[in-house]
Motif scaffolding. Structure first.
Motif, PDB file in Angstrom:
ATOM      1  N   ALA A   5     -21.083  -8.625 -22.414  1.00 42.44           N
ATOM      2  CA  ALA A   5     -21.161  -9.228 -21.088  1.00 42.44           C
ATOM      3  C   ALA A   5     -19.890  -9.996 -20.761  1.00 42.44           C
ATOM      4  CB  ALA A   5     -22.375 -10.158 -21.018  1.00 42.44           C
ATOM      5  N   MET A   6     -19.382 -10.722 -21.727  1.00 41.68           N
ATOM      6  CA  MET A   6     -18.141 -11.473 -21.547  1.00 41.68           C
ATOM      7  C   MET A   6     -16.969 -10.535 -21.326  1.00 41.68           C
ATOM      8  SD  MET A   6     -16.288 -14.097 -24.237  1.00 41.68           S
ATOM      9  CE  MET A   6     -17.679 -15.222 -24.263  1.00 41.68           C
ATOM     10  N   LEU A   7     -16.850  -9.518 -22.163  1.00 38.43           N
ATOM     11  CA  LEU A   7     -15.730  -8.581 -22.055  1.00 38.43           C
ATOM     12  C   LEU A   7     -15.773  -7.810 -20.739  1.00 38.43           C
ATOM     13  CD1 LEU A   7     -15.680  -7.206 -25.718  1.00 38.43           C
ATOM     14  CD2 LEU A   7     -14.102  -8.851 -24.689  1.00 38.43           C
ATOM     15  N   ASP A   8     -16.972  -7.452 -20.287  1.00 40.11           N
ATOM     16  CA  ASP A   8     -17.102  -6.737 -19.007  1.00 40.11           C
ATOM     17  C   ASP A   8     -16.615  -7.611 -17.851  1.00 40.11           C
ATOM     18  OD1 ASP A   8     -18.109  -4.547 -20.299  1.00 40.11           O
ATOM     19  OD2 ASP A   8     -20.203  -4.934 -19.774  1.00 40.11           O
ATOM     20  N   ASP A   9     -17.020  -8.879 -17.833  1.00 44.20           N
ATOM     21  CA  ASP A   9     -16.614  -9.779 -16.747  1.00 44.20           C
ATOM     22  C   ASP A   9     -15.110  -9.996 -16.747  1.00 44.20           C
ATOM     23  OD1 ASP A   9     -19.183  -9.963 -15.894  1.00 44.20           O
ATOM     24  OD2 ASP A   9     -19.423 -12.115 -16.256  1.00 44.20           O
ATOM     25  N   LEU A  10     -14.524 -10.142 -17.939  1.00 43.39           N
ATOM     26  CA  LEU A  10     -13.084 -10.383 -18.032  1.00 43.39           C
ATOM     27  C   LEU A  10     -12.285  -9.127 -17.681  1.00 43.39           C
ATOM     28  CD1 LEU A  10     -13.009 -12.542 -21.293  1.00 43.39           C
ATOM     29  CD2 LEU A  10     -12.684 -13.336 -18.935  1.00 43.39           C
ATOM     30  N   THR A  11     -12.762  -7.971 -18.113  1.00 45.38           N
ATOM     31  CA  THR A  11     -12.077  -6.720 -17.797  1.00 45.38           C
ATOM     32  C   THR A  11     -12.063  -6.470 -16.298  1.00 45.38           C
ATOM     33  OG1 THR A  11     -12.683  -5.752 -19.944  1.00 45.38           O
ATOM     34  CG2 THR A  11     -12.060  -4.223 -18.184  1.00 45.38           C
ATOM     35  N   ALA A  12     -13.160  -6.805 -15.641  1.00 42.44           N
ATOM     36  CA  ALA A  12     -13.253  -6.611 -14.185  1.00 42.44           C
ATOM     37  C   ALA A  12     -12.525  -7.705 -13.414  1.00 42.44           C
ATOM     38  CB  ALA A  12     -14.722  -6.578 -13.768  1.00 42.44           C
ATOM     39  N   ALA A  13     -12.086  -8.765 -14.120  1.00 48.04           N
ATOM     40  CA  ALA A  13     -11.409  -9.906 -13.476  1.00 48.04           C
ATOM     41  C   ALA A  13     -12.203 -10.385 -12.269  1.00 48.04           C
ATOM     42  CB  ALA A  13      -9.985  -9.535 -13.083  1.00 48.04           C
ATOM     43  N   LYS A  14     -13.514 -10.585 -12.468  1.00 43.89           N
ATOM     44  CA  LYS A  14     -14.402 -10.955 -11.365  1.00 43.89           C
ATOM     45  C   LYS A  14     -14.015 -12.277 -10.714  1.00 43.89           C
ATOM     46  CE  LYS A  14     -18.573  -8.474 -12.850  1.00 43.89           C
ATOM     47  NZ  LYS A  14     -19.998  -8.621 -13.232  1.00 43.89           N
ATOM     48  N   ARG A  15     -13.390 -13.145 -11.501  1.00 43.33           N
ATOM     49  CA  ARG A  15     -13.078 -14.477 -10.973  1.00 43.33           C
ATOM     50  C   ARG A  15     -11.582 -14.764 -11.002  1.00 43.33           C
ATOM     51  NH1 ARG A  15     -17.778 -13.891 -13.110  1.00 43.33           N
ATOM     52  NH2 ARG A  15     -19.574 -14.686 -11.984  1.00 43.33           N
ATOM     53  N   ASN A  16     -10.789 -13.745 -10.834  1.00 38.00           N
ATOM     54  CA  ASN A  16      -9.341 -13.833 -10.674  1.00 38.00           C
ATOM     55  C   ASN A  16      -8.617 -13.333 -11.926  1.00 38.00           C
ATOM     56  OD1 ASN A  16      -7.032 -14.215  -9.185  1.00 38.00           O
ATOM     57  ND2 ASN A  16      -7.423 -16.373  -8.750  1.00 38.00           N
ATOM     58  N   GLU A  17      -7.370 -12.966 -11.719  1.00 36.44           N
ATOM     59  CA  GLU A  17      -6.493 -12.515 -12.797  1.00 36.44           C
ATOM     60  C   GLU A  17      -5.879 -13.731 -13.489  1.00 36.44           C
ATOM     61  OE1 GLU A  17      -5.391  -9.516 -13.863  1.00 36.44           O
ATOM     62  OE2 GLU A  17      -6.090  -8.073 -12.378  1.00 36.44           O
ATOM     63  N   HIS A  18      -5.847 -13.705 -14.805  1.00 36.15           N
ATOM     64  CA  HIS A  18      -5.197 -14.769 -15.565  1.00 36.15           C
ATOM     65  C   HIS A  18      -4.975 -14.253 -16.979  1.00 36.15           C
ATOM     66  CE1 HIS A  18      -4.492 -18.685 -17.515  1.00 36.15           C
ATOM     67  NE2 HIS A  18      -4.136 -19.089 -16.305  1.00 36.15           N
ATOM     68  N   ALA A  19      -3.859 -14.667 -17.598  1.00 34.72           N
ATOM     69  CA  ALA A  19      -3.547 -14.198 -18.947  1.00 34.72           C
ATOM     70  C   ALA A  19      -4.650 -14.525 -19.946  1.00 34.72           C
ATOM     71  CB  ALA A  19      -2.224 -14.797 -19.409  1.00 34.72           C
ATOM     72  N   SER A  20      -5.361 -15.637 -19.719  1.00 33.17           N
ATOM     73  CA  SER A  20      -6.431 -16.020 -20.643  1.00 33.17           C
ATOM     74  C   SER A  20      -7.558 -14.998 -20.682  1.00 33.17           C
ATOM     75  CB  SER A  20      -6.993 -17.390 -20.253  1.00 33.17           C
ATOM     76  OG  SER A  20      -7.547 -17.359 -18.949  1.00 33.17           O
ATOM     77  N   ASN A  21      -7.642 -14.127 -19.654  1.00 37.87           N
ATOM     78  CA  ASN A  21      -8.675 -13.087 -19.654  1.00 37.87           C
ATOM     79  C   ASN A  21      -8.505 -12.110 -20.811  1.00 37.87           C
ATOM     80  OD1 ASN A  21      -9.621 -14.236 -17.317  1.00 37.87           O
ATOM     81  ND2 ASN A  21      -9.045 -12.568 -15.965  1.00 37.87           N
ATOM     82  N   LEU A  22      -7.323 -12.088 -21.421  1.00 40.38           N
ATOM     83  CA  LEU A  22      -7.064 -11.201 -22.549  1.00 40.38           C
ATOM     84  C   LEU A  22      -7.578 -11.761 -23.868  1.00 40.38           C
ATOM     85  CD1 LEU A  22      -3.396 -10.312 -21.582  1.00 40.38           C
ATOM     86  CD2 LEU A  22      -5.217  -8.615 -21.850  1.00 40.38           C
ATOM     87  N   GLY A  23      -7.829 -13.079 -23.921  1.00 34.74           N
ATOM     88  CA  GLY A  23      -8.114 -13.734 -25.190  1.00 34.74           C
ATOM     89  C   GLY A  23      -9.308 -13.168 -25.933  1.00 34.74           C
ATOM     90  N   ALA A  24     -10.425 -12.993 -25.234  1.00 33.56           N
ATOM     91  CA  ALA A  24     -11.645 -12.515 -25.885  1.00 33.56           C
ATOM     92  C   ALA A  24     -11.485 -11.090 -26.401  1.00 33.56           C
ATOM     93  CB  ALA A  24     -12.820 -12.610 -24.919  1.00 33.56           C
ATOM     94  N   GLY A  25     -10.868 -10.221 -25.587  1.00 36.01           N
ATOM     95  CA  GLY A  25     -10.700  -8.821 -26.001  1.00 36.01           C
ATOM     96  C   GLY A  25      -9.767  -8.671 -27.186  1.00 36.01           C
ATOM     97  N   LEU A  26      -8.663  -9.409 -27.179  1.00 37.13           N
ATOM     98  CA  LEU A  26      -7.742  -9.373 -28.312  1.00 37.13           C
ATOM     99  C   LEU A  26      -8.423  -9.902 -29.575  1.00 37.13           C
ATOM    100  CD1 LEU A  26      -4.518 -10.675 -26.528  1.00 37.13           C
ATOM    101  CD2 LEU A  26      -4.902  -8.345 -27.358  1.00 37.13           C
ATOM    102  N   ALA A  27      -9.167 -11.002 -29.428  1.00 39.52           N
ATOM    103  CA  ALA A  27      -9.869 -11.573 -30.588  1.00 39.52           C
ATOM    104  C   ALA A  27     -10.907 -10.599 -31.127  1.00 39.52           C
ATOM    105  CB  ALA A  27     -10.525 -12.891 -30.190  1.00 39.52           C
ATOM    106  N   GLN A  28     -11.635  -9.922 -30.228  1.00 33.86           N
ATOM    107  CA  GLN A  28     -12.659  -8.987 -30.681  1.00 33.86           C
ATOM    108  C   GLN A  28     -12.042  -7.802 -31.426  1.00 33.86           C
ATOM    109  OE1 GLN A  28     -16.282  -9.265 -30.253  1.00 33.86           O
ATOM    110  NE2 GLN A  28     -15.873  -7.864 -31.951  1.00 33.86           N
ATOM    111  N   GLN A  29     -10.915  -7.290 -30.919  1.00 39.40           N
ATOM    112  CA  GLN A  29     -10.280  -6.151 -31.580  1.00 39.40           C
ATOM    113  C   GLN A  29      -9.795  -6.532 -32.978  1.00 39.40           C
ATOM    114  OE1 GLN A  29      -7.667  -3.848 -29.096  1.00 39.40           O
ATOM    115  NE2 GLN A  29      -6.593  -2.941 -30.816  1.00 39.40           N
ATOM    116  N   VAL A  30      -9.206  -7.724 -33.112  1.00 41.39           N
ATOM    117  CA  VAL A  30      -8.762  -8.166 -34.433  1.00 41.39           C
ATOM    118  C   VAL A  30      -9.965  -8.433 -35.336  1.00 41.39           C
ATOM    119  CG1 VAL A  30      -7.559 -10.004 -35.684  1.00 41.39           C
ATOM    120  CG2 VAL A  30      -6.597  -9.108 -33.559  1.00 41.39           C
ATOM    121  N   ALA A  31     -11.021  -9.037 -34.779  1.00 39.99           N
ATOM    122  CA  ALA A  31     -12.221  -9.306 -35.570  1.00 39.99           C
ATOM    123  C   ALA A  31     -12.847  -8.016 -36.091  1.00 39.99           C
ATOM    124  CB  ALA A  31     -13.232 -10.081 -34.724  1.00 39.99           C
ATOM    125  N   ASP A  32     -12.898  -6.975 -35.255  1.00 34.73           N
ATOM    126  CA  ASP A  32     -13.435  -5.678 -35.692  1.00 34.73           C
ATOM    127  C   ASP A  32     -12.626  -5.122 -36.849  1.00 34.73           C
ATOM    128  OD1 ASP A  32     -15.391  -5.800 -33.751  1.00 34.73           O
ATOM    129  OD2 ASP A  32     -14.350  -4.479 -32.341  1.00 34.73           O
TER     130      ASP A  32
END
Length: 373
Positions: free
Chosen positions: A97-124
């Motif tokens: 749910a978090m990654l979907d909202d950030l990928t869609a940039a529902k609440r504006n574009e910002h570099a911080s939107n990458l944080g969760a996705g990058l962390a998840q990829q490294v965690a995997d």
């Protein structure tokens, strides 16, 4: 008998507009850190922030390959939280749910939107969990603080939450107090300004420095005379995007002095630039008013006032505030930011069962509690 290494390495990732910071924490200490700078030319090839993910991941993987640790030592990965829906403070497990909202940039574009996705990829990659801590969208305003004065428009919070809460915890610990049982005012003074009243672990009131409230800053307008501003918007036929840009990056000291560097402005004042002094003094004056307003919110019962952010390195900014606000409470200066440490500490509070992990949801129920591991 084969000895298995202890899992005590936490990887922390903090994407900014033109850089990606990454650090390794081991047994409570930062053992490696690097700021990976990205040129505007490199970033201009991407049509959105989220499209930069693979490019930034490559640089992160190169850093990780240079470090001396094994996959079996990794405990968790922490990423900077992005522009999600308004949520309470805390540490959130990264989920779809978090990654979907950030990928869609529902609440504006910002570099911080990458944080969760990058962390998840490294965690995997290491078979562990990914988390974000106290995103800028944390909104803990008390009900009265939400009233705007016009039906249909409600105030909401946007602040340097990660650094504000981390600095509050750090300073209070030196005073023998806890964040969960104290009353604090934190002023983060940087390119933007956020000044909030913290009561018993929650940011109950403060300015929305992104959308234009409170003091002006090096880049932002702060609160403006409404009728005059609306007249300007109508006369110049500004679009909503143009208004947002004007308020967020073309106002404040930039509009008065054509400069956003506090260091440069202080140097100009030292050379006798009275105009520079006048407008820097104006910013300090407005900061003082906002802090006093937050003292009113806390009924004058304030344990400490904390000045932080990049501009807090300048004694020309902090000294008058310390002098003029000492009647409210002790004024402590903690310049800069401690976002990497704060991300690490937020994850460890969950993994050590000091607070529950929060789970982000896209629907109206937003969050629920959970276990740490």
């Amino acid at each position: 008998m084969t000895m298995h290494p202890k899992r005590d390495v936490v990887i922390v990732i903090n994407p900014g507009s033109t850089s990606s910071k990454i650090a390794l924490f081991k047994a409570g200490k930062m053992v490696a850190e690097r700021t990976l700078n990205h040129s505007l030319a490199e970033l201009s090839q991407f049509d959105s922030v989220i499209a930069q993910k693979d490019f930034r991941m490559q640089a992160i993987q190169e850093f990780l390959a240079d470090q001396d640790f094994s996959a079996s030592e990794v405990l968790a990965v922490a990423g900077r939280g992005g522009l999600l829906k308004p949520i309470p403070g805390g540490t959130y497990a990264v989920n779809e749910a978090m990654l979907d909202d950030l990928t869609a940039a529902k609440r504006n574009e910002h570099a911080s939107n990458l944080g969760a996705g990058l962390a998840q990829q490294v965690a995997d990659q290491y078979g562990v969990k990914a988390y974000v801590v106290d995103p800028a969208v944390v909104d803990e305003l008390q009900p009265l603080a939400r009233i705007s004065g016009l039906k249909g428009i409600e105030r909401h919070s946007a602040a340097h939450v990660l650094n504000q809460k981390a600095m509050a915890r750090q300073v209070l610990a030196t005073m023998g107090k806890t964040y969960a049982t104290s009353r604090v005012i934190v002023a983060h003074i940087g390119g933007g300004l956020s000044i909030h009243a913290h009561e018993n672990g929650r940011m109950i009131d403060g300015n929305n420095g992104i959308d234009g409230e409170g003091p002006y800053s090096p880049e932002r307008a702060g609160s403006l005379p409404l009728v005059d501003f609306v007249a300007k918007v109508l006369a110049e036929r500004l679009t909503l995007d143009q208004v947002k840009k004007l308020l967020a990056s073309q106002s404040g000291l930039r509009s008065y002095l054509n400069d956003i560097s506090i260091k440069n402005i202080v140097a100009r004042i030292a050379e006798g630039d009275e105009t520079a002094k006048f407008y820097l003094d104006g910013m300090i004056y407005q900061i003082k008013k906002q802090i006093a307003e937050m003292a009113g919110v806390l009924n004058g019962q304030v344990d400490v006032i904390i000045l932080t952010g990049g501009a807090a390195y300048a004694t020309a900014v902090t000294a008058p505030l310390q002098h003029d606000l000492a009647w409210i409470a002790p004024v402590v200066v903690r310049p800069g930011e401690m976002e990497m440490q704060a991300l690490y500490e937020g994850v460890m509070r969950v993994l050590n069962h000091e607070e529950p992990v929060r789970v982000y949801q896209s629907d109206a129920s937003t969050i629920k509690g959970g276990t740490g591991r």
